[in-house]
Design an enzyme around this catalytic site. Structure first.
Site, PDB file in Angstrom:
ATOM      1  N   HIS A 123     -13.282 -39.203  -2.600  1.00  0.00           N
ATOM      2  CA  HIS A 123     -13.023 -40.542  -3.168  1.00  0.00           C
ATOM      3  C   HIS A 123     -14.285 -41.400  -3.106  1.00  0.00           C
ATOM      4  O   HIS A 123     -14.601 -42.145  -4.032  1.00  0.00           O
ATOM      5  CB  HIS A 123     -11.948 -41.289  -2.362  1.00  0.00           C
ATOM      6  CG  HIS A 123     -10.609 -40.638  -2.365  1.00  0.00           C
ATOM      7  ND1 HIS A 123     -10.075 -40.019  -1.267  1.00  0.00           N
ATOM      8  CD2 HIS A 123      -9.682 -40.533  -3.342  1.00  0.00           C
ATOM      9  CE1 HIS A 123      -8.886 -39.559  -1.556  1.00  0.00           C
ATOM     10  NE2 HIS A 123      -8.611 -39.846  -2.799  1.00  0.00           N
ATOM     11  N   SER A 159      -9.662 -32.858   0.061  1.00  0.00           N
ATOM     12  CA  SER A 159      -8.359 -33.335  -0.396  1.00  0.00           C
ATOM     13  C   SER A 159      -7.709 -34.113   0.730  1.00  0.00           C
ATOM     14  O   SER A 159      -7.896 -33.784   1.907  1.00  0.00           O
ATOM     15  CB  SER A 159      -7.473 -32.132  -0.754  1.00  0.00           C
ATOM     16  OG  SER A 159      -6.115 -32.510  -0.776  1.00  0.00           O
ATOM     17  N   SER A 160      -6.941 -35.129   0.370  1.00  0.00           N
ATOM     18  CA  SER A 160      -6.235 -35.899   1.396  1.00  0.00           C
ATOM     19  C   SER A 160      -5.242 -35.010   2.133  1.00  0.00           C
ATOM     20  O   SER A 160      -4.846 -35.296   3.257  1.00  0.00           O
ATOM     21  CB  SER A 160      -5.483 -37.064   0.767  1.00  0.00           C
ATOM     22  OG  SER A 160      -6.372 -37.836   0.023  1.00  0.00           O
ATOM     23  N   MET A 170      -4.831 -43.013  -4.132  1.00  0.00           N
ATOM     24  CA  MET A 170      -3.595 -43.111  -3.352  1.00  0.00           C
ATOM     25  C   MET A 170      -3.947 -43.241  -1.867  1.00  0.00           C
ATOM     26  O   MET A 170      -3.134 -42.935  -0.999  1.00  0.00           O
ATOM     27  CB  MET A 170      -2.706 -41.893  -3.602  1.00  0.00           C
ATOM     28  CG  MET A 170      -2.266 -41.806  -5.058  1.00  0.00           C
ATOM     29  SD  MET A 170      -0.717 -40.946  -5.315  1.00  0.00           S
ATOM     30  CE  MET A 170      -1.136 -39.335  -4.700  1.00  0.00           C
ATOM     31  N   GLN A 175       5.123 -40.013  -9.220  1.00  0.00           N
ATOM     32  CA  GLN A 175       4.414 -38.771  -9.527  1.00  0.00           C
ATOM     33  C   GLN A 175       4.677 -37.661  -8.519  1.00  0.00           C
ATOM     34  O   GLN A 175       4.096 -36.584  -8.619  1.00  0.00           O
ATOM     35  CB  GLN A 175       2.904 -39.025  -9.683  1.00  0.00           C
ATOM     36  CG  GLN A 175       2.179 -39.353  -8.386  1.00  0.00           C
ATOM     37  CD  GLN A 175       0.732 -39.765  -8.653  1.00  0.00           C
ATOM     38  OE1 GLN A 175       0.453 -40.875  -9.081  1.00  0.00           O
ATOM     39  NE2 GLN A 175      -0.201 -38.860  -8.417  1.00  0.00           N
ATOM     40  N   ALA A 207      -5.838 -42.641   1.896  1.00  0.00           N
ATOM     41  CA  ALA A 207      -6.248 -41.509   2.744  1.00  0.00           C
ATOM     42  C   ALA A 207      -7.624 -41.031   2.273  1.00  0.00           C
ATOM     43  O   ALA A 207      -7.835 -39.849   1.982  1.00  0.00           O
ATOM     44  CB  ALA A 207      -5.220 -40.383   2.717  1.00  0.00           C
ATOM     45  N   LEU A 208      -8.531 -41.964   2.178  1.00  0.00           N
ATOM     46  CA  LEU A 208      -9.813 -41.713   1.503  1.00  0.00           C
ATOM     47  C   LEU A 208     -10.719 -40.758   2.279  1.00  0.00           C
ATOM     48  O   LEU A 208     -10.841 -40.859   3.497  1.00  0.00           O
ATOM     49  CB  LEU A 208     -10.532 -43.042   1.279  1.00  0.00           C
ATOM     50  CG  LEU A 208      -9.733 -44.080   0.491  1.00  0.00           C
ATOM     51  CD1 LEU A 208     -10.543 -45.362   0.323  1.00  0.00           C
ATOM     52  CD2 LEU A 208      -9.306 -43.547  -0.867  1.00  0.00           C
ATOM     53  N   HIS A 209     -11.337 -39.843   1.531  1.00  0.00           N
ATOM     54  CA  HIS A 209     -12.307 -38.915   2.116  1.00  0.00           C
ATOM     55  C   HIS A 209     -13.571 -38.968   1.267  1.00  0.00           C
ATOM     56  O   HIS A 209     -13.661 -39.779   0.327  1.00  0.00           O
ATOM     57  CB  HIS A 209     -11.720 -37.499   2.182  1.00  0.00           C
ATOM     58  CG  HIS A 209     -11.135 -37.047   0.871  1.00  0.00           C
ATOM     59  ND1 HIS A 209     -11.910 -36.724  -0.206  1.00  0.00           N
ATOM     60  CD2 HIS A 209      -9.853 -36.903   0.467  1.00  0.00           C
ATOM     61  CE1 HIS A 209     -11.146 -36.372  -1.219  1.00  0.00           C
ATOM     62  NE2 HIS A 209      -9.882 -36.489  -0.848  1.00  0.00           N
ATOM     63  N   GLN A 252      -5.351 -33.584 -14.660  1.00  0.00           N
ATOM     64  CA  GLN A 252      -5.122 -35.039 -14.676  1.00  0.00           C
ATOM     65  C   GLN A 252      -6.222 -35.736 -15.498  1.00  0.00           C
ATOM     66  O   GLN A 252      -5.939 -36.634 -16.292  1.00  0.00           O
ATOM     67  CB  GLN A 252      -5.107 -35.571 -13.248  1.00  0.00           C
ATOM     68  CG  GLN A 252      -5.124 -37.084 -13.155  1.00  0.00           C
ATOM     69  CD  GLN A 252      -4.936 -37.587 -11.729  1.00  0.00           C
ATOM     70  OE1 GLN A 252      -3.832 -37.639 -11.245  1.00  0.00           O
ATOM     71  NE2 GLN A 252      -6.012 -37.970 -11.071  1.00  0.00           N
TER      72      GLN A 252
END
Ligand code: PAF
Length: 283
Positions: A39, A187-188, A32, A63, A34-36, A155
């Site tokens: 990811h 986490s984003s 989704m 979601q 906002a990559l860190h 998930q």
């Protein structure tokens, strides 16, 4: 291979089918944005295993339980594309909402209770939304392998179940949680923490790891109570749930012998930011 960015289903499908005809293995990392570094560790694993790495960036509205959470979800498309180029991704898919959902998706999935516990209990409909988007993305990309982080452990279990109920020939590869140097799971959502909240947030990871080391000397109930109290004693954190579950069916265990592969899963609010984390308790 250079990196291509597509925002239409037709464009990405044409490119992927061309590459498949040339015999390339296709790996897929759904995100989704906002990559860190979490990811990017998935992208790394994907480029290691596959000739072609496809990454999707789509903040999936179905979601989210609250419109506010969807709207406030961090977005940084240009920054993400740059990071993915550096990480060696080959195809980026960045569809708009209309492209993914030209018609409302009314499908309802049955996960045999896997979606009714923990996150599912507190975020009704969340996993149905995840299944809608992931099945649609799988249908478009048709990868050989797809990569998911263990941070969203529930998930991951549900995606494995989805893949097998839809009879998809896709290998689901899980990748370990990536943490900050103070233990906080990447986490984003972390960027939404204030400086003060950010200092307190690592207590969540610290508590579930420490409890694992003490677990054998106490009952499951005692460990759950002590972790919950310990984290709640921090004025910046409110535990939503802390459960120790059997990894296979995600049902809470009552005694340590109920399952060998157990996972301690926590969700907590730090101000208005909801964070999740988990750790395996294998003994
Ligand atoms: O884990 C996520 O970021 C999302 O749930 C996913 C799998 C990309 C589906 O929107």
């Amino acid at each position: 291979m250079r990196m291509d960015v597509f925002d239409t289903v037709r464009g990405v499908q044409e490119k992927i089918s061309e590459l498949k005809q040339q015999g390339y293995g296709i790996g897929f990392v759904p995100t989704m944005g906002a990559l860190h570094r979490g990811h990017l560790s998935l992208v790394d694993a994907c480029t290691r295993d596959n000739e072609v790495t496809v990454v999707s960036i789509f903040v999936n509205p179905t979601q989210f339980n609250q419109r506010e959470d969807f709207e406030q979800y961090p977005r940084d498309l240009d920054g993400d594309i740059k990071k993915l180029g550096e990480a060696g991704a080959n195809i980026i898919f960045t569809p708009a909402e209309k492209e993914m959902y030209p018609e409302p998706d009314n499908r309802v999935f049955d996960f045999d209770g896997l979606d009714k516990v923990m996150e599912g209990k507190h975020r009704p409909g969340h996993f149905n939304g995840v299944a809608q988007i992931v099945s649609r993305l799988f249908d478009i990309i048709r990868p050989h392998r797809a990569y998911f982080g263990e941070k969203d452990f529930q998930q991951l279990v549900i995606i494995r179940n989805l893949t097998s109920q839809l009879n998809l020939d896709i290998e689901i590869v899980s990748c370990p949680i990536v943490r900050e140097s103070d233990g906080l799971a990447r986490s984003s959502r972390n960027v939404r923490l204030t400086e003060k909240q950010r200092k307190h947030a690592p207590k969540i990871a610290e508590a579930i790891h420490k409890a694992r080391d003490l677990a054998g000397d106490y009952s499951v109930e005692e460990v759950i109570q002590s972790v919950t109290e310990h984290v709640n004693n921090d004025p910046y954190i409110d535990v939503e749930y802390f459960e120790i579950v059997d990894e296979k069916n995600l049902q809470p265990i009552e005694t340590w012998d109920d399952a060998y592969y157990k996972r301690a899963c926590i969700a907590a609010w730090v101000g208005k930011v909801r964070l999740i984390d988990n750790v395996p308790y294998y003994f």
